[in-house]
Scaffold this motif. Structure first.
Motif, PDB file in Angstrom:
ATOM      1  N   UNK A 164       0.832  -1.196   0.000  1.00 35.71           N
ATOM      2  CA  UNK A 164       0.000   0.000   0.000  1.00 35.71           C
ATOM      3  C   UNK A 164       0.877   1.261   0.000  1.00 35.71           C
ATOM      4  N   UNK A 165       0.580   2.171  -0.906  1.00 36.98           N
ATOM      5  CA  UNK A 165       1.407   3.379  -1.050  1.00 36.98           C
ATOM      6  C   UNK A 165       1.437   4.215   0.220  1.00 36.98           C
ATOM      7  N   UNK A 166       0.281   4.422   0.844  1.00 42.51           N
ATOM      8  CA  UNK A 166       0.203   5.305   1.995  1.00 42.51           C
ATOM      9  C   UNK A 166       0.578   4.613   3.299  1.00 42.51           C
ATOM     10  N   UNK A 167       0.139   3.372   3.468  1.00 43.93           N
ATOM     11  CA  UNK A 167       0.336   2.681   4.743  1.00 43.93           C
ATOM     12  C   UNK A 167       1.713   2.033   4.871  1.00 43.93           C
ATOM     13  N   UNK A 168       2.326   1.681   3.742  1.00 40.53           N
ATOM     14  CA  UNK A 168       3.609   0.988   3.799  1.00 40.53           C
ATOM     15  C   UNK A 168       4.732   1.765   3.102  1.00 40.53           C
ATOM     16  N   UNK A 169       4.557   2.053   1.827  1.00 37.66           N
ATOM     17  CA  UNK A 169       5.659   2.651   1.065  1.00 37.66           C
ATOM     18  C   UNK A 169       5.986   4.062   1.558  1.00 37.66           C
ATOM     19  N   UNK A 170       4.983   4.841   1.916  1.00 38.31           N
ATOM     20  CA  UNK A 170       5.241   6.187   2.425  1.00 38.31           C
ATOM     21  C   UNK A 170       6.079   6.143   3.694  1.00 38.31           C
ATOM     22  N   UNK A 171       5.778   5.196   4.580  1.00 38.78           N
ATOM     23  CA  UNK A 171       6.554   5.061   5.813  1.00 38.78           C
ATOM     24  C   UNK A 171       7.992   4.668   5.510  1.00 38.78           C
ATOM     25  N   UNK A 172       8.167   3.762   4.558  1.00 38.71           N
ATOM     26  CA  UNK A 172       9.514   3.350   4.152  1.00 38.71           C
ATOM     27  C   UNK A 172      10.277   4.539   3.591  1.00 38.71           C
ATOM     28  N   UNK A 173       9.619   5.330   2.758  1.00 46.96           N
ATOM     29  CA  UNK A 173      10.264   6.502   2.159  1.00 46.96           C
ATOM     30  C   UNK A 173      10.664   7.520   3.219  1.00 46.96           C
ATOM     31  N   UNK A 174       9.829   7.700   4.219  1.00 45.08           N
ATOM     32  CA  UNK A 174      10.148   8.662   5.286  1.00 45.08           C
ATOM     33  C   UNK A 174      11.331   8.185   6.117  1.00 45.08           C
ATOM     34  N   UNK A 175      11.385   6.884   6.399  1.00 46.22           N
ATOM     35  CA  UNK A 175      12.539   6.320   7.107  1.00 46.22           C
ATOM     36  C   UNK A 175      13.806   6.522   6.276  1.00 46.22           C
ATOM     37  N   UNK A 176      13.695   6.252   4.991  1.00 49.05           N
ATOM     38  CA  UNK A 176      14.855   6.395   4.098  1.00 49.05           C
ATOM     39  C   UNK A 176      15.321   7.846   4.030  1.00 49.05           C
ATOM     40  N   UNK A 177      14.385   8.763   3.921  1.00 50.43           N
ATOM     41  CA  UNK A 177      14.755  10.175   3.836  1.00 50.43           C
ATOM     42  C   UNK A 177      15.498  10.619   5.091  1.00 50.43           C
ATOM     43  N   UNK A 178      15.034  10.171   6.245  1.00 48.24           N
ATOM     44  CA  UNK A 178      15.664  10.559   7.508  1.00 48.24           C
ATOM     45  C   UNK A 178      17.097  10.042   7.610  1.00 48.24           C
ATOM     46  N   UNK A 179      17.380   8.954   6.919  1.00 46.35           N
ATOM     47  CA  UNK A 179      18.709   8.336   6.971  1.00 46.35           C
ATOM     48  C   UNK A 179      19.559   8.656   5.743  1.00 46.35           C
ATOM     49  N   UNK A 180      19.021   9.424   4.794  1.00 43.78           N
ATOM     50  CA  UNK A 180      19.762   9.747   3.592  1.00 43.78           C
ATOM     51  C   UNK A 180      19.937   8.558   2.662  1.00 43.78           C
ATOM     52  N   UNK A 181      18.923   7.693   2.597  1.00 46.86           N
ATOM     53  CA  UNK A 181      18.961   6.467   1.798  1.00 46.86           C
ATOM     54  C   UNK A 181      17.932   6.579   0.671  1.00 46.86           C
ATOM     55  N   UNK A 182      18.236   5.974  -0.471  1.00 47.49           N
ATOM     56  CA  UNK A 182      17.272   5.923  -1.565  1.00 47.49           C
ATOM     57  C   UNK A 182      16.469   4.635  -1.503  1.00 47.49           C
ATOM     58  N   UNK A 183      15.267   4.685  -2.089  1.00 46.54           N
ATOM     59  CA  UNK A 183      14.397   3.511  -2.204  1.00 46.54           C
ATOM     60  C   UNK A 183      14.141   3.258  -3.686  1.00 46.54           C
ATOM     61  N   UNK A 184      14.574   2.094  -4.172  1.00 48.41           N
ATOM     62  CA  UNK A 184      14.294   1.693  -5.551  1.00 48.41           C
ATOM     63  C   UNK A 184      13.067   0.789  -5.546  1.00 48.41           C
ATOM     64  N   UNK A 185      12.050   1.172  -6.323  1.00 47.35           N
ATOM     65  CA  UNK A 185      10.845   0.352  -6.441  1.00 47.35           C
ATOM     66  C   UNK A 185      10.619   0.025  -7.914  1.00 47.35           C
ATOM     67  N   UNK A 186      10.727  -1.251  -8.232  1.00 50.38           N
ATOM     68  CA  UNK A 186      10.426  -1.728  -9.576  1.00 50.38           C
ATOM     69  C   UNK A 186       8.911  -1.904  -9.656  1.00 50.38           C
ATOM     70  N   UNK A 187       8.263  -1.053 -10.459  1.00 47.28           N
ATOM     71  CA  UNK A 187       6.799  -1.061 -10.567  1.00 47.28           C
ATOM     72  C   UNK A 187       6.325  -1.702 -11.864  1.00 47.28           C
ATOM     73  N   UNK A 188       7.085  -2.638 -12.386  1.00 45.37           N
ATOM     74  CA  UNK A 188       6.788  -3.203 -13.698  1.00 45.37           C
ATOM     75  C   UNK A 188       5.425  -3.893 -13.749  1.00 45.37           C
ATOM     76  N   UNK A 189       4.943  -4.391 -12.597  1.00 49.43           N
ATOM     77  CA  UNK A 189       3.637  -5.057 -12.542  1.00 49.43           C
ATOM     78  C   UNK A 189       2.530  -4.147 -12.003  1.00 49.43           C
ATOM     79  N   UNK A 190       2.838  -2.900 -11.650  1.00 47.35           N
ATOM     80  CA  UNK A 190       1.889  -2.083 -10.888  1.00 47.35           C
ATOM     81  C   UNK A 190       0.586  -1.845 -11.635  1.00 47.35           C
ATOM     82  N   UNK A 191       0.636  -1.626 -12.939  1.00 45.85           N
ATOM     83  CA  UNK A 191      -0.596  -1.401 -13.693  1.00 45.85           C
ATOM     84  C   UNK A 191      -1.427  -2.672 -13.816  1.00 45.85           C
TER      85      UNK A 191
END
Length: 368
Positions: A164-191
């Motif tokens: 879930x973008x809001x419940x899971x990925x957003x939290x991961x992105x915020x953790x990454x931002x606080x630590x200066x880390x990037x998040x790579x998400x392969x969305x090849x199946x998303x559609x």
């Protein structure tokens, strides 16, 4: 440089031709030229320069990507397929002794490719008993001063579970931002998710890759893309100059017009086929709970059932192929033994025949 073998690719390439029932692939059947012409209604024209290339990608292609993602032109790098897109991100974000956190089970190239940069894998477990959901609470414990990248596929390959973008990925992105880390998400199946999803691009420190292969049936064009911050996109563009310089200009034009004129039709084509086959698969799973147990996927055309045979997944898959003519993928190649990845992108006849063969094989091996 250490270039590791990708066992999943070798298994698929070396064995699919001798299988009667191939339940190993995760991509939609390709569009025919006739289907492309009818749906897209775009003609390259007799005067198109077939020798043309553009290191920065066709303008028409980048324009439609800007509209889809709500991004700017300097966020985009066009590539020759999704594998290259991910490779360029790894090359641009990782170096020797860096660490990257990778979901497990996961898509094998997503942790083997970074080995060429001598980066260190830190596994992040998705548990079967938790429905293969992301354990966001466990993430921070895995981060060290050497962590540079968090790597995900969404929907997850091999389980088909959507984050879930809001419940899971957003939290991961915020953790990454606080630590200066990037998040790579392969969305090849998303559609191809069961419920419509919004890309994670725009969340802090998130890099997106995708392509026309899995959902759209246009993998032969070898067109894909990276959507990232201008800084990361610039690094990936420089890395691209060392890989192939320029992607297929013709492929990018054909992709641009497919997305502009027929994107909804192509997604509907995928969903009609995947939903129909999912009903067949779900019915078979319900009827065979004595030999398999699964987490139902909600995206893509694959699942990752657990089998009830006392045998490694690699040995099991060889026996299923040799003795019963059905090809599925060993869970070992996704770093979780005791499972198989089963793809249901094939025709319904192949799926039904393959499931019958799979059931016969599992029962036979389970009784030995």
């Amino acid at each position: 440089m250490n270039i590791p073998r990708i066992e999943l690719f070798e298994w698929l390439q070396n064995n699919h031709e001798r299988a009667e029932f191939v339940l190993a692939y995760s991509k939609m059947k390709g569009l025919s030229k006739r289907e492309y012409d009818e749906l897209v209604q775009y003609d390259l024209g007799p005067e198109l320069d077939l020798g043309r290339g553009d290191p920065h990608g066709a303008d028409e292609f980048k324009q439609i990507l800007m509209e889809i993602y709500g991004c700017e032109i300097n966020n985009i790098v066009t590539t020759s397929g999704g594998t290259q897109a991910n490779f360029l991100v790894f090359l641009s974000t990782l170096k020797k002794k860096d660490e990257f956190i990778i979901e497990q089970p996961g898509y094998q190239p997503m942790w083997l490719t970074p080995k060429t940069m001598a980066a260190r894998k830190i596994p992040w477990l998705r548990r079967f008993e938790d429905g293969f959901r992301l354990d966001v609470d466990a993430l921070e414990e895995l981060i060290t001063d050497r962590t540079k990248l968090i790597v995900l596929t969404n929907p997850n390959n091999p389980t088909g579970v959507v984050a879930d973008r809001e419940l899971e990925i957003k939290k991961i992105a915020e953790i990454a931002q606080a630590k200066g880390i990037y998040v790579l998400i392969d969305e090849i199946f998303l559609d191809g998710a069961a419920d419509p999803q919004v890309s994670a691009f725009g969340l802090p420190n998130v890099i997106i890759t995708s392509s026309m292969t899995k959902v759209y049936g246009l993998g032969g064009q070898r067109t894909a893309w990276i959507i990232a911050s201008p800084e990361i996109a610039a690094e990936c563009q420089r890395a691209k100059a060392h890989a192939n310089g320029s992607s297929s200009y013709v492929g990018e034009l054909m992709t641009a017009y497919a997305l502009r004129n027929a994107r909804n039709h192509l997604v509907q084509r995928f969903m009609k086929h995947s939903r129909s086959n999912f009903k067949v698969l779900s019915k078979w799973m319900d009827a065979n709970q004595d030999i398999v147990e699964w987490v139902q996927p909600n995206g893509g055309v694959m699942c990752f059932p657990k089998y009830r045979v006392n045998m490694s997944s690699t040995e099991l898959c060889h026996k299923l192929l040799d003795d019963h003519g059905v090809m599925v993928n060993p869970g070992e190649y996704f770093n979780m033994d005791g499972h198989i990845r089963l793809g249901y992108a094939c025709s319904e006849d192949v799926l039904r025949g393959g499931l019958d063969a799979l059931g016969n094989g599992l029962r036979e091996l389970g009784s030995d």
